[in-house]
Design a protein around this motif. Structure first.
Motif, PDB file in Angstrom:
ATOM      1  N   GLY A  13       4.983 -29.917  27.376  1.00  0.00           N
ATOM      2  CA  GLY A  13       5.052 -30.265  25.961  1.00  0.00           C
ATOM      3  C   GLY A  13       6.021 -31.399  25.691  1.00  0.00           C
ATOM      4  O   GLY A  13       5.737 -32.309  24.904  1.00  0.00           O
ATOM      5  N   HIS A  14       7.186 -31.352  26.332  1.00  0.00           N
ATOM      6  CA  HIS A  14       8.169 -32.426  26.172  1.00  0.00           C
ATOM      7  C   HIS A  14       7.573 -33.777  26.574  1.00  0.00           C
ATOM      8  O   HIS A  14       7.675 -34.757  25.853  1.00  0.00           O
ATOM      9  CB  HIS A  14       9.401 -32.163  27.046  1.00  0.00           C
ATOM     10  N   VAL A  15       6.953 -33.801  27.741  1.00  0.00           N
ATOM     11  CA  VAL A  15       6.383 -35.049  28.252  1.00  0.00           C
ATOM     12  C   VAL A  15       5.210 -35.487  27.377  1.00  0.00           C
ATOM     13  O   VAL A  15       5.050 -36.673  27.095  1.00  0.00           O
ATOM     14  CB  VAL A  15       5.962 -34.892  29.732  1.00  0.00           C
ATOM     15  N   ALA A  16       4.404 -34.539  26.919  1.00  0.00           N
ATOM     16  CA  ALA A  16       3.258 -34.876  26.063  1.00  0.00           C
ATOM     17  C   ALA A  16       3.709 -35.536  24.769  1.00  0.00           C
ATOM     18  O   ALA A  16       3.116 -36.528  24.330  1.00  0.00           O
ATOM     19  CB  ALA A  16       2.447 -33.619  25.760  1.00  0.00           C
ATOM     20  N   VAL A  17       4.752 -35.017  24.150  1.00  0.00           N
ATOM     21  CA  VAL A  17       5.265 -35.610  22.907  1.00  0.00           C
ATOM     22  C   VAL A  17       5.728 -37.037  23.178  1.00  0.00           C
ATOM     23  O   VAL A  17       5.370 -37.962  22.445  1.00  0.00           O
ATOM     24  CB  VAL A  17       6.411 -34.774  22.308  1.00  0.00           C
ATOM     25  N   LYS A  18       6.517 -37.227  24.221  1.00  0.00           N
ATOM     26  CA  LYS A  18       7.051 -38.558  24.516  1.00  0.00           C
ATOM     27  C   LYS A  18       5.938 -39.562  24.826  1.00  0.00           C
ATOM     28  O   LYS A  18       5.961 -40.687  24.313  1.00  0.00           O
ATOM     29  CB  LYS A  18       8.039 -38.484  25.684  1.00  0.00           C
TER      30      LYS A  18
END
Length: 94
Positions: free
Chosen positions: A53-58
């Motif tokens: 999720g963190h990487v997807a947002v970024k």
């Protein structure tokens, strides 16, 4: 082995800092691009604010999409909106 699977690390990038992009990064980047979601004017929903999720947002934000994070913990709101740059946040039980 095909060279299309080889990635050159830029000089000065420590391997332990770049390695997550090779696993979690490709897991979210590939579908964003394949389905045309990582683009200005597109809206992306991210379910859960774990590693992916963190990487997807970024990535989605870097590609110009608007991002809404849906997570079961309201404690992740500030991180999603302020630290990662999500446009919206909602709490849902999964």
């Amino acid at each position: 082995m095909s060279e299309r699977f080889v990635v050159r690390f830029p000089a000065g990038v420590p391997l332990d800092r770049g390695a997550p992009l090779l696993c979690a990064g490709v897991t979210v980047y590939s579908p964003l691009r394949r389905h045309g979601l990582g683009a200005p004017g597109k809206h992306v929903g991210v379910a859960g604010l774990g590693v992916l999720g963190h990487v997807a947002v970024k990535f989605a934000r870097a590609l110009g999409a608007r991002v809404k994070v849906v997570n079961s913990s309201p404690a992740k709101r500030r991180e999603a909106l302020e630290r990662l740059g999500a446009d919206a946040f909602d709490v849902q039980d999964f």
